[in-house]
Design an enzyme around this catalytic site. Structure first.
Site, PDB file in Angstrom:
ATOM      1  N   CYS A 156     -40.569 -49.142   1.460  1.00 55.87           N
ATOM      2  CA  CYS A 156     -39.349 -49.689   0.893  1.00 55.87           C
ATOM      3  C   CYS A 156     -38.727 -48.656  -0.047  1.00 55.87           C
ATOM      4  O   CYS A 156     -38.362 -48.960  -1.163  1.00 55.87           O
ATOM      5  CB  CYS A 156     -39.593 -51.000   0.183  1.00 55.87           C
ATOM      6  SG  CYS A 156     -41.048 -51.007  -0.843  1.00 55.87           S
ATOM      7  N   GLY A 157     -38.656 -47.427   0.427  1.00 56.63           N
ATOM      8  CA  GLY A 157     -37.996 -46.390  -0.338  1.00 56.63           C
ATOM      9  C   GLY A 157     -38.703 -46.140  -1.658  1.00 56.63           C
ATOM     10  O   GLY A 157     -39.918 -46.191  -1.739  1.00 56.63           O
TER      11      GLY A 157
END
Lengths: 133, 294
Positions: free
Chosen positions: B92-93
């Site tokens: 998720c980044g």
């Protein structure tokens, strides 16, 4: 149409009820109290019990609340409750079961902390059953 | 120089990856919607709670000697507890690492000032990333919170634990760190102080201070009930905001991953075609020159 004030019933997950109402009965820790428009400023804890919202002198909505807080100002009343269910949605059998389970847990609780927690559970379930009567 | 077959395999594998990332993006998008709704519908409760605690705190500030310790603090700030709220999953980044980075900086800062720091990790990723450097500081950890969206019960459990640790004198100041959801694209790492109670700055000050409330039962009794619950509510809010942020971050990350995979496929396909044509041309030249030699 009689005078009204804004009544809000709030659970942690969402706003349950928010509307202009004429009269509300809230189960305060030191006894039920009724709220009419223009009520004095009040902050109270709420015990497990039933919140009644009246219209035309008749209870129109009834909600079970598991305890929390109520804030009353002249033109607004807010009740915060951890668990809130319309009375009609309470499942008698499930509640009975919950009460028994809570009582069992309470008896078996090893630490003070647990005992306190389950005691609260027992009170809530008991109040829920009482509300059905 | 990769052979044609190598390139074909490569293109296929990138295409598979792209399928996965785009599916994850769709899943995150639908989860984001739910998480956002949950965060929004939890707002009225937290706001009312803030208002109540705020007005009570206003009343209590005149006579701070009998104020509960959860409100006033212990009077010291030697030991800090940081509640690190992260996700359980990666991909998720920068969602999880931006939190842990901020926490690292905060720990360094506090330790430089001679304060001791303890950590309460919520979420698997936070534990994994902080364990190596600060493993001895982690006094509590919990995983799997909010897999299906955080519930109030889970938050209350954490809140109770924090309050319990405070009663035991484990720390003086408690702060929770989470990613506040601003937009899908941007999440803001936020430090929020839980103990002692710090009134949020945006509340209107004049409204409550001059009003005189009636209290039922006594102020202190209400406060004793209200404050632990307020902690749970703040934790709950943090978890919900975090949940929405995580899905937002994942959606953005997966979106750009999908786009990158697309670019990669285009580039590889171009290479593949060029090589194929070159090979055909060479073959033709070979045939033609072979025929001419006869």
């Amino acid at each position: 149409m009689a005078d009204t004030f804004q009544f809000e019933l709030v659970a942690p997950e969402k706003l349950i009820f928010s509307d202009a109402v004429e009269f509300v009965v809230v189960p305060g820790m030191e006894g039920d109290f009724g709220v009419l428009p223009g009520h004095a400023l009040l902050l109270s804890t709420v015990r497990p019990g039933v919140v009644e919202i009246h219209e035309d002198n008749q209870p129109k909505h009834r909600y079970f609340v598991s305890g929390g807080f109520a804030e009353v100002t002249g033109d607004r009343c807010t009740v915060l409750s951890t668990e809130t269910i319309p009375i009609d949605d309470i499942d008698r059998e499930a509640t009975q079961k919950r009460l028994e389970l809570a009582e069992l847990e309470w008896r078996d609780a090893s630490s003070d902390e647990d005992r306190k927690k389950y005691e609260a559970d027992v009170t809530v379930a008991q109040a829920m059953l009482d509300a059905l009567k | 120089m990769p052979s044609l077959k190598d390139l074909r395999i490569r293109i296929n594998s990138v295409r598979q990856t792209q399928k996965i990332t785009s599916a994850m993006k769709l899943v995150a998008a639908s989860k984001l919607k739910r998480a956002q709704e949950a965060a929004e519908s939890a707002r009225p409760y937290a706001e009312s709670m803030d208002r109540m605690v705020g007005s009570l705190a206003g009343v209590m500030s005149d006579r701070s000697e009998d104020a509960p310790r959860l409100l006033a603090g212990t009077g010291a700030d030697a030991t800090h507890l940081i509640v690190v709220a992260t996700g359980d999953r990666g991909l998720c980044g920068g969602f999880n690492s931006s939190i842990t980075r901020a926490v690292r900086a905060r720990i360094d800062e506090l330790q430089k000032d001679g304060k001791s720091v303890k950590l309460y990790c919520v979420g698997r990723k936070g534990i994994e990333q902080l364990r190596r450097d600060f493993g001895n500081l982690i006094i509590e950890q919990i995983q799997g919170v909010g897999r299906r969206g955080a519930t109030y019960d889970e938050a209350a459990e954490i809140g109770r634990k924090i309050a319990g640790l405070f009663e035991d004198g484990q720390f003086d100041v408690c702060t929770i760190v989470y990613n506040r959801f601003r937009t899908v694209m941007s999440q803001v790492v936020t430090f929020q102080q839980l103990i002692p109670f710090a009134a949020p700055e945006q509340t209107e000050p004049a409204d409550t201070s001059d009003a005189i409330y009636e209290f039922e039962p006594e102020e202190t009794e209400i406060l004793e009930e209200l404050l632990p619950r307020n902690i749970s509510v703040q934790v709950f809010r943090a978890l919900l905001e975090n949940g929405a942020s995580e899905q937002g971050a994942r959606m953005t990350a997966m979106d750009s991953a999908t786009r990158n995979a697309g670019e990669m496929i285009n580039k590889l396909t171009l290479n593949y075609n060029r090589m194929r044509q070159a090979q055909i041309t060479t073959e033709l030249i070979e045939i033609v020159s072979g025929a001419e030699a006869l």
